[in-house]
Design a protein around this motif. Structure first.
Motif, PDB file in Angstrom:
ATOM      1  N   GLU A  22       0.818  -1.214   0.000  1.00 14.94           N
ATOM      2  CA  GLU A  22       0.000   0.000   0.000  1.00 14.94           C
ATOM      3  C   GLU A  22       0.855   1.269   0.000  1.00 14.94           C
ATOM      4  O   GLU A  22       0.522   2.241  -0.667  1.00 14.94           O
ATOM      5  N   MET A  25       2.175   1.683  -3.498  1.00 16.88           N
ATOM      6  CA  MET A  25       1.113   2.179  -4.368  1.00 16.88           C
ATOM      7  C   MET A  25       0.788   3.637  -4.067  1.00 16.88           C
ATOM      8  O   MET A  25       0.541   4.431  -4.978  1.00 16.88           O
ATOM      9  N   LEU A  26       0.789   4.013  -2.790  1.00 14.52           N
ATOM     10  CA  LEU A  26       0.539   5.402  -2.408  1.00 14.52           C
ATOM     11  C   LEU A  26       1.556   6.332  -3.069  1.00 14.52           C
ATOM     12  O   LEU A  26       1.188   7.373  -3.621  1.00 14.52           O
ATOM     13  N   ARG A  28       3.387   5.766  -5.782  1.00 10.32           N
ATOM     14  CA  ARG A  28       3.194   5.766  -7.232  1.00 10.32           C
ATOM     15  C   ARG A  28       1.957   6.553  -7.629  1.00 10.32           C
ATOM     16  O   ARG A  28       1.998   7.410  -8.516  1.00 10.32           O
ATOM     17  N   LEU A  29       0.846   6.304  -6.954  1.00 12.12           N
ATOM     18  CA  LEU A  29      -0.390   7.001  -7.295  1.00 12.12           C
ATOM     19  C   LEU A  29      -0.343   8.478  -6.904  1.00 12.12           C
ATOM     20  O   LEU A  29      -0.935   9.313  -7.589  1.00 12.12           O
ATOM     21  N   GLU A  31       2.313  10.392  -7.047  1.00 12.14           N
ATOM     22  CA  GLU A  31       3.066  11.044  -8.125  1.00 12.14           C
ATOM     23  C   GLU A  31       2.230  11.111  -9.400  1.00 12.14           C
ATOM     24  O   GLU A  31       2.212  12.130 -10.090  1.00 12.14           O
ATOM     25  N   ALA A  32       1.530  10.044  -9.727  1.00 14.68           N
ATOM     26  CA  ALA A  32       0.683  10.048 -10.926  1.00 14.68           C
ATOM     27  C   ALA A  32      -0.420  11.091 -10.796  1.00 14.68           C
ATOM     28  O   ALA A  32      -0.736  11.797 -11.769  1.00 14.68           O
ATOM     29  N   THR A  33      -0.992  11.226  -9.613  1.00 18.45           N
ATOM     30  CA  THR A  33      -2.041  12.226  -9.381  1.00 18.45           C
ATOM     31  C   THR A  33      -1.472  13.633  -9.539  1.00 18.45           C
ATOM     32  O   THR A  33      -2.090  14.500 -10.152  1.00 18.45           O
TER      33      THR A  33
END
Length: 158
Positions: A22, A25-26, A28-29, A31-33
């Motif tokens: 998690e 993923m936090l 990665r997401l 940065e993507a956000t």
């Protein structure tokens, strides 16, 4: 999110494997956000400048060594970031009152204004993302993230 490839066999190892997944993923997401957010407010500062300005706004003027230690960064990295921020008029240098040979860095009004704009935009973004969470769940998340950050910070100071 589940991970079928846990390394341990007990409940604690399974929980730790889930936490690891998690957190990965936090990051990665997150940065993507940040990249996908279309508003200009999110882009008025790069990540490093935002973190430095946030720290200076709370802690007050700092020399590069103290700033690097607090942010767990190499002094040369902070020096490069601070130089770029000075060129952009986000920070100002002044003589260090405790060491006449050194300088301290403080945010300028422009730097504080830009930091506040990014912070407000990020707060609105998280408000949208967490709109269906209860206030209690938001508080719990904030508390748990603060505990995680404190534990991570303590680990880097060993």
């Amino acid at each position: 999110m589940s991970d079928d490839h846990t390394t341990g066999s007990g409940p604690d190892e399974t929980a730790l494997a889930r936490i690891e997944t998690e957190v990965a993923m936090l990051m990665r997401l997150g940065e993507a956000t940040r990249r996908a957010t279309g508003t200009a407010e999110h882009r008025v500062l790069d990540r490093a400048a935002y973190v430095i300005l946030r720290h200076l706004a709370v802690a007050g003027p700092q020399n590069v060594s103290a700033l690097a230690a607090r942010l767990n960064l190499d002094g040369s990295t902070v020096t490069r970031q601070v130089s770029a921020m000075q060129r952009d008029a986000l920070i100002a240098r002044a003589p260090d009152p405790t060491d006449g040979r050194g300088t301290v860095i403080s945010p300028t009004q422009s730097g504080l204004h830009r930091m506040a704009a990014v912070r407000a935009a990020r707060t609105r973004l998280y408000g949208d993302i967490l709109a269906d969470w209860t206030p209690g769940d938001r508080d719990t998340l904030a508390d748990m993230l603060a505990r995680l950050n404190e534990a991570l910070e303590n680990r880097t100071r060993r």
